[in-house]
Motif scaffolding. Sequence first.
Motif, short mmCIF file in Angstrom:
data_model
loop_
_atom_site.label_atom_id
_atom_site.label_comp_id
_atom_site.label_asym_id
_atom_site.label_seq_id
_atom_site.Cartn_x
_atom_site.Cartn_y
_atom_site.Cartn_z
N UNK A 70 0.86 -1.19 0.00
CA UNK A 70 0.00 0.00 0.00
C UNK A 70 0.89 1.24 0.00
N UNK A 71 0.65 2.15 -0.93
CA UNK A 71 1.42 3.39 -1.02
C UNK A 71 1.19 4.22 0.24
N UNK A 72 2.15 5.06 0.62
CA UNK A 72 1.96 5.91 1.80
C UNK A 72 0.70 6.78 1.73
N UNK A 73 0.33 7.21 0.51
CA UNK A 73 -0.85 8.05 0.34
C UNK A 73 -2.08 7.26 -0.09
N UNK A 74 -2.08 5.95 0.20
CA UNK A 74 -3.22 5.08 -0.12
C UNK A 74 -4.53 5.63 0.46
N UNK A 75 -5.59 5.43 -0.31
CA UNK A 75 -6.93 5.79 0.18
C UNK A 75 -7.93 4.74 -0.31
N UNK A 76 -8.78 4.29 0.61
CA UNK A 76 -9.84 3.33 0.32
C UNK A 76 -11.18 4.03 0.40
N UNK A 77 -12.04 3.76 -0.58
CA UNK A 77 -13.45 4.14 -0.51
C UNK A 77 -14.19 2.84 -0.22
N UNK A 78 -14.81 2.77 0.95
CA UNK A 78 -15.48 1.54 1.38
C UNK A 78 -16.84 1.38 0.68
N UNK A 79 -17.43 0.19 0.77
CA UNK A 79 -18.74 -0.01 0.16
C UNK A 79 -19.83 0.91 0.72
N UNK A 80 -19.63 1.46 1.93
CA UNK A 80 -20.64 2.38 2.48
C UNK A 80 -20.26 3.84 2.26
N UNK A 81 -19.18 4.07 1.48
CA UNK A 81 -18.83 5.43 1.09
C UNK A 81 -17.87 6.15 2.01
N UNK A 82 -17.36 5.49 3.04
CA UNK A 82 -16.36 6.10 3.91
C UNK A 82 -15.00 6.11 3.20
N UNK A 83 -14.14 7.03 3.59
CA UNK A 83 -12.77 7.04 3.09
C UNK A 83 -11.83 6.71 4.24
N UNK A 84 -10.86 5.88 3.95
CA UNK A 84 -9.86 5.49 4.95
C UNK A 84 -8.46 5.67 4.36
N UNK A 85 -7.57 6.26 5.15
CA UNK A 85 -6.17 6.37 4.76
C UNK A 85 -5.50 5.01 4.99
N UNK A 86 -4.26 4.91 4.56
CA UNK A 86 -3.49 3.69 4.80
C UNK A 86 -3.42 3.40 6.30
N UNK A 87 -3.07 4.41 7.09
CA UNK A 87 -2.95 4.22 8.54
C UNK A 87 -4.27 3.80 9.16
#
Length: 137
Positions: A33-50
């Motif tokens: 995972x890149x340091x600036x990774x970002x996930x958009x979850x199935x419910x629309x939340x955003x999460x950073x790598x940390x």
Amino acid sequence: MTTHTVADHIRKTEHARLSALVQGNIEAASALHAPDFQLITPIGDTLSKAQYLGAIAAGQIKYLNWEPDSIDVRVAGTAAIIRYRSNLSVVFGGYKVPPAQYWHTDFYELRDHIWQVVWSQATEIRPVSSRGEVLTA
């Protein structure tokens, strides 16, 4: 390296990433995972790598299984995008989410000779009736 070879390498990298996440192997997952990774979850939340890997390490997110279908890959120089469907079972915040199918789209970049996921988005596939109504369990 040919585009075909790069695509195969990215598929293997994604399988390794999913395996690390299911096993809770934060060290292996962190490297993919890149340091600036970002996930958009199935419910629309955003999460950073940390936030994402921290939630897995803390047991707030526990993947029981993550089985991808064939992974489509598009490569453009040092960037690639993948898309696939999966069967996924997860425990989130102590609640076992019913097993479901998801679409995944992930954006990879080649950084310091390592392919790392930068952006990731998951969308639940909900069954629909013949009248177009979303079916619930």
